[in-house]
Design an enzyme around this catalytic site. Structure first.
Site, PDB file in Angstrom:
ATOM      1  N   ILE A 172       0.858  -1.187   0.000  1.00 47.19           N
ATOM      2  CA  ILE A 172       0.000   0.000   0.000  1.00 47.19           C
ATOM      3  C   ILE A 172       0.893   1.235   0.000  1.00 47.19           C
ATOM      4  O   ILE A 172       2.081   1.158   0.317  1.00 47.19           O
ATOM      5  CB  ILE A 172      -0.955   0.068   1.220  1.00 47.19           C
ATOM      6  CG1 ILE A 172      -0.146   0.149   2.529  1.00 47.19           C
ATOM      7  CG2 ILE A 172      -1.918  -1.101   1.227  1.00 47.19           C
ATOM      8  CD1 ILE A 172      -0.989   0.456   3.758  1.00 47.19           C
ATOM      9  N   VAL A 272       6.091   2.975  -0.395  1.00 50.59           N
ATOM     10  CA  VAL A 272       5.317   1.733  -0.485  1.00 50.59           C
ATOM     11  C   VAL A 272       5.584   0.845   0.728  1.00 50.59           C
ATOM     12  O   VAL A 272       6.730   0.528   1.028  1.00 50.59           O
ATOM     13  CB  VAL A 272       5.647   0.970  -1.784  1.00 50.59           C
ATOM     14  CG1 VAL A 272       4.711  -0.220  -1.937  1.00 50.59           C
ATOM     15  CG2 VAL A 272       5.543   1.892  -2.994  1.00 50.59           C
ATOM     16  N   SER A 273       4.526   0.434   1.396  1.00 45.66           N
ATOM     17  CA  SER A 273       4.621  -0.342   2.630  1.00 45.66           C
ATOM     18  C   SER A 273       4.013  -1.729   2.454  1.00 45.66           C
ATOM     19  O   SER A 273       3.021  -1.888   1.742  1.00 45.66           O
ATOM     20  CB  SER A 273       3.898   0.391   3.761  1.00 45.66           C
ATOM     21  OG  SER A 273       3.768  -0.435   4.912  1.00 45.66           O
ATOM     22  N   PRO A 274       4.564  -2.735   3.142  1.00 46.47           N
ATOM     23  CA  PRO A 274       3.951  -4.067   3.144  1.00 46.47           C
ATOM     24  C   PRO A 274       2.890  -4.211   4.227  1.00 46.47           C
ATOM     25  O   PRO A 274       2.214  -5.248   4.297  1.00 46.47           O
ATOM     26  CB  PRO A 274       5.144  -4.982   3.448  1.00 46.47           C
ATOM     27  CG  PRO A 274       5.970  -4.163   4.393  1.00 46.47           C
ATOM     28  CD  PRO A 274       5.835  -2.724   3.906  1.00 46.47           C
ATOM     29  N   ASP A 389       5.583   2.701   9.166  1.00 48.96           N
ATOM     30  CA  ASP A 389       6.259   1.407   9.314  1.00 48.96           C
ATOM     31  C   ASP A 389       7.135   1.395  10.561  1.00 48.96           C
ATOM     32  O   ASP A 389       7.377   0.331  11.140  1.00 48.96           O
ATOM     33  CB  ASP A 389       7.131   1.106   8.092  1.00 48.96           C
ATOM     34  CG  ASP A 389       6.313   0.828   6.846  1.00 48.96           C
ATOM     35  OD1 ASP A 389       5.160   0.386   6.985  1.00 48.96           O
ATOM     36  OD2 ASP A 389       6.829   1.054   5.736  1.00 48.96           O
TER      37      ASP A 389
END
Length: 698
Positions: A172, A272-274, A389
């Site tokens: 995301i 962009v992050s997991p 994060d």
């Protein structure tokens, strides 16, 4: 027989003629000191290593065509830097002469935040590690070179195929409000605010049609393991690589030991992050403020979480989703075949004293009569806020566009930004004038690496930092158009965190919001524009088959590096025990879902990194052969090696080994062994080992 041999030789030669390329792949262990060294990524001094969950690897891919070579290396590390690359090139020159050089070697970090730091050299990146960590630096350098050497020695005629796919539910955008500041006309060209596309090149042997390896690019931060983790890990993309290699190599091949090498390399992952469940306030569970990533209660932290119940499960889930995306592409019969020459150019660019034409997004053209330039490096207030994060310390907020007199006065004790700095970096309020700090040596790079490679009709832009989603899209679009204008239809990939680490690269529009990525865009609002212009110049040089000027040589301050990292003095066992003794034995029986836990008197793991080896071995008794067989090491997902210091004064420590039993674990008799080195007071080290009692798994 001689006739058959001759016919076979002619057959192989004919096959080789049909191959445009020779391809070699290689993998090597680069795991640095797993204990007592702060991890690189979250800038959290409390996040020191305590052992290993997954080892770090360097995966090298070597391409040759008509005498021209290109090396692409994906490294399970936070990032690459100029000093480390220089060391790698020096070692390569010792082995191979001028074959591998500044132009044709790309080093790209996967951006795991769970590896030991101290190898970046610039003070800003090494300060939380307490300076330069020579063990980390050398482990990375020698491991990278070894992977390239293996690739060099495995060159074989091959075909290269390019394929694309989509991976959903794996990433995301962590700064969606910033992304929305980009022109609507530009955003309309793309689906969503993150790249879901995975790009893959796979390599198939011409002689027998077997798979040699695959190189994938997918945009996601390697931050599924959060800032409370203390075990070395290659995180989501590293584990995805391990899973894919496990699937395509012979059954039972250990991580890092397979001949078929697959990598998931970094690309434009800046925003962009997991952690796909999104940011929530830690204590209340409500959504964080979208602009500032703050909670109503200032004592509450804004965290984004992954899809699992904990960070290990989240890492595994995201890795499995990424791996499946890569496997789906591997299973495609063929694909777009890459053909054509190999060309590569490299140039160092001083980002602080350069002026280039501005870039107009609407027309996708450079405006010659409108000039912009870079700034002396500086970090903004929102840098200290951290990200969703990994939130930062104190009371900083993302999206801060004004300074604070108290923090400014503290900043000025270190270095005072000039009026020109303040004007150039606006609207960024400067928290750290890193480009003005010269003590004990440079805090941020001024000169960065820029590298562009052409592999047939695939263009690889090796960028020196973390491009945001739109920054990467803008670069890909520009390069695609430049090659198209010359009549060349190409695919373009961004190779992130390559060669030099210069923090983030947000678009000029995103820069205005001053969220974390913008506050960490150290050369000011026109950083991306400079990169666009320089990469466009390199593209034109490649099209014309011309060289480019090497650019200014980065300052070498390796002789000025300092380290406050304390060495290992000695190791001893408590009274009445020996190093290697198992002091916590396993239970007699275990079943699916259980964790086996054993504990040994140990030496400090920094005494020997056990490169290409292991600190632990899970062994199963083979009744037919009447022998013990190793079935897992410290590179396997199901094991954890956790070291604990029991007395600094007395030099005592213990090694905890955990092994998770799952449904695929065979019934049988097992034991666990521990390996390591202990240090005498006078400095010499000696190998030791220990073994647990046996136990049964049902």
């Amino acid at each position: 027989m001689k006739l058959l041999a001759l016919l076979f030789t002619i057959y192989i030669a004919s096959k080789c003629v049909l191959a445009d390329y020779q391809v070699g792949v290689g993998i090597a262990d680069i795991t640095g000191p797993s204990v007592e060294i702060t991890f690189m990524g979250y800038a959290n001094m409390e996040q020191k290593g305590e052992g290993i969950h997954l080892r770090q690897f360097s995966r090298a891919f070597l391409f040759e065509n008509s005498g021209s070579r290109l090396v692409y290396v994906s490294i399970d590390a936070g990032m690459m830097n100029t000093g480390l690359r220089k060391r790698v090139l020096e070692l390569l020159k010792e082995k191979f002469g001028s074959t591998y050089n500044e132009n044709n070697v790309i080093l790209s970090g996967t951006h795991t935040h769970s590896g030991p730091g101290g190898y970046n050299m610039h003070m800003l990146f090494d300060i939380t590690i307490l300076g330069f960590a020579v063990q980390t630096f050398e482990a990375h350098a020698t491991g990278i070179v070894k992977s390239i050497e293996i690739a060099h020695n495995s060159l074989t005629p091959a075909k290269i195929y390019y394929n694309e796919g989509i991976i959903n539910s794996a990433n995301i955008n962590r700064s969606p409000s910033s992304y929305l500041l980009n022109p609507q006309s530009e955003r309309a060209k793309y689906n969503g605010d993150t790249d879901k596309k995975i790009a893959q090149i796979k390599f198939v042997s011409v002689t027998n049609g077997t798979l040699l390896g695959a190189l994938n690019w997918f945009a996601v931060h390697a931050t599924s393991m959060n800032n409370t983790n203390h075990l070395v890990s290659s995180d989501n993309v590293g584990y995805a690589s391990v899973l894919l290699e496990e699937a395509v190599n012979p059954k039972g091949t250990f991580p890092g030991k397979g001949k078929i090498v697959t990598a998931f390399a970094s690309t434009n992952l800046g925003d962009v992050s997991p952690n796909i469940m999104g940011p929530k306030c830690q204590h209340t569970g409500v959504d964080c403020d979208i602009l500032s990533s703050r909670c109503v209660n200032f004592d509450d932290k804004c965290f984004a979480s992954g899809p699992g119940r904990n960070m290990y499960e989240s890492t595994k889930i995201i890795a499995e989703r990424i791996m499946r995306g890569g496997m789906e592409l591997l299973q495609i019969d063929g694909g777009h075949e890459i053909t054509g020459p190999i060309r590569a150019v490299h140039q160092f660019v001083n980002m602080t004293n350069i002026e280039v034409p501005d870039y107009d997004v609407e027309s996708e053209r450079f405006i010659e009569n409108r000039r912009v330039g870079g700034c002396v490096p500086a970090m903004g207030y929102s840098f200290a806020a951290g990200t969703t994060d990994g939130p930062g310390a104190f009371n900083f907020s993302q999206g801060t566009t004004s300074g604070n007199p108290i923090w400014d006065s503290i900043r000025d004790l270190l270095a005072v930004p000039t009026e020109e700095d303040i004007k150039c970096q606006a609207p960024k309020p400067i928290l750290l004038a890193t480009g003005r700090v010269k003590y004990p040596y440079k805090w941020s790079p001024e000169i960065v690496s820029s590298q562009l490679a052409l592999l047939g009709d695939l263009v690889i832009a090796a960028v020196p930092g973390e491009f945001t989603t739109m920054s990467g899209r803008r670069m890909r679009s520009l390069l695609t158009n430049t090659f198209a204008a010359a009549g060349k239809d190409v695919k373009v990939v961004i190779a992130g965190l390559s060669n030099t680490y210069s923090d983030y690269i947000a678009t000029p529009e995103e820069y205005q919001a001053q969220r974390y990525e913008a506050a960490s865009t150290i050369y000011g609002p026109h950083t991306l524009t400079i990169h666009l212009y320089k990469f466009n110049e390199m593209a034109k040089a490649i099209i014309a088959n011309e060289t480019v000027e090497p650019g200014p040589t980065p300052v070498d301050f390796s002789d000025k590096l300092i380290s406050l990292i304390t060495p290992v003095i000695f190791d001893v066992a408590p009274w009445g025990l020996e190093i290697g003794d198992c002091v916590l034995q396993p239970e007699s029986t275990y079943t699916n879902g259980d964790f086996v836990h054993v504990k040994f008197i140990s030496g400090n793991p920094r005494n020997n990194l056990m490169t290409e080896k292991t600190y632990l071995a899970v062994e199963k008794y083979d009744e037919n052969e009447n022998s013990w067989v190793v079935i897992a090491t410290d590179s396997h997902w199901e094991t954890r090696f956790v070291w604990e210091r029991t007395s600094l004064l007395l030099g005592t420590s213990r090694a905890n080994i955990f092994w998770e039993i799952n449904s695929s674990t065979p019934i049988g008799t097992y034991r666990i062994k521990h390996y390591g080195y202990f240090r005498y007071v006078l400095g010499a080290t000696r190998l030791y080992e220990g073994v647990s009692n046996t136990f049964r798994v049902y």
